[in-house]
Design a protein around this motif. Structure first.
Motif, PDB file in Angstrom:
ATOM      1  N   VAL A 122       0.841  -1.191   0.000  1.00 59.31           N
ATOM      2  CA  VAL A 122       0.000   0.000   0.000  1.00 59.31           C
ATOM      3  C   VAL A 122       0.877   1.241   0.000  1.00 59.31           C
ATOM      4  O   VAL A 122       1.999   1.234   0.499  1.00 59.31           O
ATOM      5  N   ASN A 123       0.358   2.286  -0.568  1.00 61.70           N
ATOM      6  CA  ASN A 123       1.115   3.520  -0.722  1.00 61.70           C
ATOM      7  C   ASN A 123       1.054   4.339   0.554  1.00 61.70           C
ATOM      8  O   ASN A 123       0.472   5.419   0.606  1.00 61.70           O
ATOM      9  N   LYS A 124       1.642   3.793   1.603  1.00 66.60           N
ATOM     10  CA  LYS A 124       1.752   4.479   2.880  1.00 66.60           C
ATOM     11  C   LYS A 124       3.228   4.586   3.214  1.00 66.60           C
ATOM     12  O   LYS A 124       3.891   3.573   3.434  1.00 66.60           O
ATOM     13  N   GLY A 125       3.768   5.807   3.242  1.00 64.07           N
ATOM     14  CA  GLY A 125       5.194   5.980   3.440  1.00 64.07           C
ATOM     15  C   GLY A 125       5.661   5.875   4.871  1.00 64.07           C
ATOM     16  O   GLY A 125       6.863   5.921   5.118  1.00 64.07           O
ATOM     17  N   VAL A 126       4.753   5.730   5.858  1.00 68.72           N
ATOM     18  CA  VAL A 126       5.171   5.665   7.259  1.00 68.72           C
ATOM     19  C   VAL A 126       5.886   4.340   7.511  1.00 68.72           C
ATOM     20  O   VAL A 126       5.509   3.290   6.995  1.00 68.72           O
ATOM     21  N   LEU A 127       6.927   4.389   8.333  1.00 67.73           N
ATOM     22  CA  LEU A 127       7.815   3.246   8.462  1.00 67.73           C
ATOM     23  C   LEU A 127       7.171   2.065   9.176  1.00 67.73           C
ATOM     24  O   LEU A 127       7.500   0.912   8.892  1.00 67.73           O
ATOM     25  N   HIS A 128       6.266   2.312  10.135  1.00 69.81           N
ATOM     26  CA  HIS A 128       5.704   1.169  10.847  1.00 69.81           C
ATOM     27  C   HIS A 128       4.720   0.386   9.983  1.00 69.81           C
ATOM     28  O   HIS A 128       4.277  -0.693  10.379  1.00 69.81           O
ATOM     29  N   LEU A 129       4.380   0.906   8.802  1.00 65.90           N
ATOM     30  CA  LEU A 129       3.535   0.170   7.855  1.00 65.90           C
ATOM     31  C   LEU A 129       4.332  -0.287   6.641  1.00 65.90           C
ATOM     32  O   LEU A 129       3.765  -0.569   5.593  1.00 65.90           O
ATOM     33  N   GLN A 150      12.613   5.105  14.234  1.00 66.64           N
ATOM     34  CA  GLN A 150      11.621   5.961  13.583  1.00 66.64           C
ATOM     35  C   GLN A 150      10.277   5.247  13.464  1.00 66.64           C
ATOM     36  O   GLN A 150       9.215   5.850  13.675  1.00 66.64           O
ATOM     37  N   ALA A 151      10.308   3.953  13.132  1.00 64.82           N
ATOM     38  CA  ALA A 151       9.069   3.188  13.026  1.00 64.82           C
ATOM     39  C   ALA A 151       8.364   3.095  14.371  1.00 64.82           C
ATOM     40  O   ALA A 151       7.129   3.202  14.458  1.00 64.82           O
ATOM     41  N   ALA A 152       9.124   2.907  15.445  1.00 67.17           N
ATOM     42  CA  ALA A 152       8.520   2.817  16.772  1.00 67.17           C
ATOM     43  C   ALA A 152       7.869   4.136  17.172  1.00 67.17           C
ATOM     44  O   ALA A 152       6.764   4.157  17.736  1.00 67.17           O
ATOM     45  N   ARG A 153       8.537   5.241  16.878  1.00 69.78           N
ATOM     46  CA  ARG A 153       7.947   6.543  17.205  1.00 69.78           C
ATOM     47  C   ARG A 153       6.689   6.800  16.384  1.00 69.78           C
ATOM     48  O   ARG A 153       5.701   7.338  16.887  1.00 69.78           O
ATOM     49  N   THR A 154       6.727   6.414  15.118  1.00 66.38           N
ATOM     50  CA  THR A 154       5.558   6.623  14.268  1.00 66.38           C
ATOM     51  C   THR A 154       4.378   5.792  14.740  1.00 66.38           C
ATOM     52  O   THR A 154       3.238   6.261  14.761  1.00 66.38           O
ATOM     53  N   ALA A 155       4.635   4.542  15.127  1.00 65.61           N
ATOM     54  CA  ALA A 155       3.554   3.669  15.579  1.00 65.61           C
ATOM     55  C   ALA A 155       2.903   4.184  16.857  1.00 65.61           C
ATOM     56  O   ALA A 155       1.694   4.047  17.049  1.00 65.61           O
ATOM     57  N   LYS A 156       3.699   4.790  17.722  1.00 63.62           N
ATOM     58  CA  LYS A 156       3.162   5.308  18.981  1.00 63.62           C
ATOM     59  C   LYS A 156       2.566   6.700  18.841  1.00 63.62           C
ATOM     60  O   LYS A 156       1.994   7.227  19.792  1.00 63.62           O
ATOM     61  N   GLY A 157       2.711   7.286  17.650  1.00 65.35           N
ATOM     62  CA  GLY A 157       2.239   8.658  17.486  1.00 65.35           C
ATOM     63  C   GLY A 157       2.999   9.607  18.374  1.00 65.35           C
ATOM     64  O   GLY A 157       2.416  10.474  19.034  1.00 65.35           O
ATOM     65  N   GLY A 158       4.326   9.433  18.390  1.00 68.19           N
ATOM     66  CA  GLY A 158       5.165  10.147  19.351  1.00 68.19           C
ATOM     67  C   GLY A 158       5.453  11.582  18.986  1.00 68.19           C
ATOM     68  O   GLY A 158       6.606  12.006  19.002  1.00 68.19           O
ATOM     69  N   GLY A 159       4.462  12.364  18.646  1.00 69.79           N
ATOM     70  CA  GLY A 159       4.651  13.785  18.408  1.00 69.79           C
ATOM     71  C   GLY A 159       5.420  14.056  17.134  1.00 69.79           C
ATOM     72  O   GLY A 159       5.305  13.335  16.146  1.00 69.79           O
ATOM     73  N   GLU A 160       6.239  15.110  17.156  1.00 66.29           N
ATOM     74  CA  GLU A 160       6.956  15.528  15.957  1.00 66.29           C
ATOM     75  C   GLU A 160       8.020  14.504  15.581  1.00 66.29           C
ATOM     76  O   GLU A 160       8.737  13.979  16.428  1.00 66.29           O
ATOM     77  N   GLN A 161       8.106  14.227  14.284  1.00 66.45           N
ATOM     78  CA  GLN A 161       9.059  13.254  13.784  1.00 66.45           C
ATOM     79  C   GLN A 161      10.373  13.940  13.433  1.00 66.45           C
ATOM     80  O   GLN A 161      10.415  15.113  13.078  1.00 66.45           O
ATOM     81  N   VAL A 162      11.433  13.167  13.547  1.00 67.73           N
ATOM     82  CA  VAL A 162      12.737  13.671  13.160  1.00 67.73           C
ATOM     83  C   VAL A 162      13.003  13.261  11.715  1.00 67.73           C
ATOM     84  O   VAL A 162      12.337  12.388  11.162  1.00 67.73           O
ATOM     85  N   ARG A 163      13.982  13.894  11.109  1.00 68.92           N
ATOM     86  CA  ARG A 163      14.325  13.623   9.715  1.00 68.92           C
ATOM     87  C   ARG A 163      15.680  12.928   9.674  1.00 68.92           C
ATOM     88  O   ARG A 163      16.656  13.419  10.248  1.00 68.92           O
TER      89      ARG A 163
END
Length: 721
Positions: free
Chosen positions: A62-69, A699-712
């Motif tokens: 699927v076209n989802k760029g988030v790392l935990h998916l 990064q995937a763990a932070r994204t899955a938890k919805g951990g606020g602002e993401q780093v680059r």
């Protein structure tokens, strides 16, 4: 008015008079509809629809760029989509439905999203109910196994998601282009003659190896002059003659146009495709489809062409790998050189890295034995290269003309003599070059004693390291012991105006960001250009001036010397050879290593010495490095979560400059008005994959938890200071 819906459903209705048996008729219709097996929501969920008898499960990216998916998801294949839902096609699927939203054994709900089928399976590993494919966007298979494997390797190397890589690898669909058939492939051409490849000691042997189906790997330092497009075309022709395909990636549309013309001259029409953004979406997609379908086996293009699905790939080539255009500005920020190295390794095909200069990464490929050098001897080089003359700061200080117009007498004399026989090129650095600090006496760059990062003075008072952020209280030069620093920004516009006033009878043409010239005639003219925008002169330039060398060498960048030499050689290569009177004057300190390399025209030697220095200081590319930027709190949390390799060294954090209002934001800038910080993470050779995996997992763990602002995250950043 009447319609089919107003007519009785039972042929016997109405025999006993109007309205007789109406309630029974309606009840019968409702019961018939209820028991029907035709799906009620067919295009959306295929509720109740029969599944494909063979391989009823489709594995979808699927076209989802988030790392935990960043994984594949299984979907049911309705029988009506069985023929079209093949691996590689684009589909639309429902994504985001909860486990509880199950109707008749099918999961329903969620929003429609794009995806690719990567595999058809007999059963799913998932134990719950599957959603069905919504529909097949197009039966054209655009994602093959080789492209999928390459995209996965690129995503892992750069700590990114597979979906983000495929956004770069597969162009947007164009229905009109897709509906047109591609032409029939032409038979392989005969092997080409070596031509100007004979000027290189191993040049003819390299072409023979390509024509015989071999996979040589070479780092090619091209001779100055106009022949490199034809030499690339002959390498492509040799590969095609063996029945294999070839891919060439160049930094911009102008270079692509020159190679395209050379390929047409060597191969004729119909044997290669040109993939550039200037072609427009329909034409570019039509050309891309012709490559995927096997109608053409040769491709030349700009950055996005590095993923072109060439069949039976036999050669990958990149020209001028030091150009910043080869580094993608979209996540996960892959570099053309690295992607083509992966393709050469995975496909066991030939590799050619060419340029008028030589990057440190290219020197490392030779040093490691992964590739062999492809050079010309000194006699050939002396005939092809122009005469290089230098002007140092001492002469500038003594020269009255230089004090008034910032040009020494030697430059004026060279321009006058050159204008008698043809155009003269004047290369002037762009406005906005911000030089780094250096010793005022010997010009040695000022570096941190702890991590060897460049020193800077943001407030014009305190010295700080741009890498680790430590303050430097008592700096002194390690070469000469001086304690004074120097920084200067040289304006370029006034120099061009001075030249125009000094030669009023000569036309002055400019080439820069706003308007880039492709070519100029052989008539006498002054051509003032910024680096990288130099037009090609018919028959070559009679002379060239390379001005404000200190501004280019003083940039706050680890690659300042390498980049300056690359720009100078690119401009000098457009000048006629020394036998024809071609002369280049460079205004820079003659004793500096990049200037001496230009005088000898030895970019490969400069790259080898630079590589040795970086190895001693553990700089890239000898070490692997990652840049992590973001708000201070988010950055600290991320570093706490990341399971970095034990030998990882963290440099920083240091503040990140914000984007200036009204100007485009660079990839390294923080958003306007926000305060970001950056850390550099360095690991020893061989541990780059472990570093990328650790950063991706965090990064995937932070994204899955919805951990606020993401780093680059950026692996192997091109600008580390």
């Amino acid at each position: 008015m009447s319609s089919e819906n107003d007519r009785p459903a039972d042929p016997g209705a109405g025999r006993d008079g109007p309205g007789a048996g109406a309630p029974e008729q309606l009840a019968l219709i409702r019961e018939t509809v209820r028991r029907a097996k035709v799906p009620r929501a067919k295009p959306r969920t295929w509720r109740g629809a029969a599944l494909a008898e063979r391989l009823p499960v489709a594995r979808v990216l699927v076209n989802k760029g988030v790392l935990h998916l960043d994984q594949f998801f299984d979907y049911a294949v309705p029988a009506e989509l069985d023929a079209e839902a093949q691996p590689g096609v684009r589909v639309r699927v429902r994504f985001g439905a909860g486990r509880r939203n199950v109707q008749g054994g099918r999961r329903e709900g969620g929003g429609l999203i794009d995806g690719f089928i990567v595999e058809r399976r007999a059963e799913s590993d998932y134990q719950g109910a599957l959603a069905a494919l919504a529909y097949v966007v197009s039966p054209e298979p655009v994602l093959g196994p080789e492209l999928l494997a390459l995209s996965r390797a690129v995503a892992d190397r750069y700590a990114g998601s597979l979906a983000d890589v495929l956004q770069l690898a597969v162009p947007p669909r164009n229905g009109r282009a897709e509906s047109k058939p591609s032409p029939e492939p032409l038979p392989p051409p005969p092997p080409p003659e070596p031509g100007t490849w004979e000027r290189y000691g191993q040049g003819p042997a390299f072409l023979r190896a390509l024509a015989e189906g071999g996979a040589p790997r070479a780092v090619w330092t091209a001779l100055p002059g106009p022949h490199w497009p034809a030499e690339i075309a002959r390498a492509v022709a040799a590969t095609l003659s063996s029945g294999r395909g070839a891919l060439v990636v160049v930094p911009d549309g102008r270079a692509a146009g020159r190679v395209d013309a050379a390929l047409t001259e060597v191969l004729g029409t119909g044997r290669h495709a040109l993939l550039t953004a200037d072609s427009g979406p329909e034409k570019r997609y039509r050309q891309w489809l012709a490559v995927r379908r096997g109608s053409v086996r040769a491709v030349v293009g700009t950055r996005a062409a590095m993923f072109a699905p060439v069949r039976d790939l036999g050669l990958v080539a990149v020209w001028d790998d030091g150009d910043s255009s080869h580094s993608d500005t979209n996540a996960p920020f892959p570099h053309v050189r690295e992607v083509l190295e992966l393709r050469a390794a995975q496909g066991r095909c030939a590799f050619l890295l060419g340029g008028l200069g030589c990057t440190v990464e290219a020197a490392q490929l030779v040093e490691s034995g992964w590739a062999l050098p492809l050079l010309a001897d000194r006699e050939q080089l002396r005939r092809a290269a122009p005469l290089i003359r230098t002007v140092g700061d001492g002469e500038l200080a003594r020269d009255g003309a230089a004090r008034s117009a910032r040009l020494p007498s030697l430059a004026w004399q060279t321009v006058r003599e050159g204008l008698r026989t043809g155009p003269v090129l004047v290369q002037v650095p762009r406005r906005g070059y911000a030089p780094r600090l250096a010793c005022e006496r010997c010009r040695t760059p000022a570096r941190c004693r702890h991590c060897a990062g460049p020193l800077e003075a943001p407030d014009q008072q305190d010295l700080n390291c741009a890498w680790c952020g430590r303050a430097e209280r008592a700096w002194s030069c390690g070469e000469c012991g001086a304690q004074r620093l120097r920084a200067r920004i040289v304006g370029a516009r006034r120099t061009a105006e001075e030249l125009g006033r000094a030669f009023p009878a000569v036309p002055v043409r400019t080439s820069g960001r706003d308007h880039i010239l492709d070519a100029v005639p052989a008539a006498p003219a002054l051509v003032v250009s910024t680096p990288g925008a130099e037009p090609v002169a018919e028959g070559g330039y009679a002379a060239a001036l390379l001005l404000d060398g200190w501004a280019m060498l003083g940039r706050p960048d680890l690659r300042a010397g390498e980049e300056a030499l690359r720009r100078w050689t690119a401009a000098g290569a457009l000048v006629r050879g020394q036998d024809e009177g071609g002369t280049v004057v460079i205004v820079a300190e003659p004793t500096l290593r990049p200037v001496q390399a230009l005088v000898r025209w030895d970019p490969a030697g400069f790259a080898r010495r630079e590589l040795a220095d970086r190895a001693e200081l553990r700089f890239p590319p000898v070490s692997r490095m990652a840049s992590v930027t973001g708000p201070a709190e988010a950055l600290a949390t991320f570093l706490t979560m990341a399971a970095l390799p034990p030998e990882a060294e963290i440099l920083g954090p240091v503040p990140v400059p914000s984007a200036e209002p009204g100007r485009p934001r660079r990839p390294s800038d923080a958003p306007a008005g926000e305060s970001w910080e950056r850390v550099l993470i360095r690991v020893v050779p061989g541990r780059g994959a472990a570093l990328a995996a650790a950063l991706k997992a965090a990064q995937a763990a932070r994204t899955a938890k919805g951990g606020g602002e993401q780093v680059r995250i950026r692996i192997d950043p091109p600008d580390i200071g």
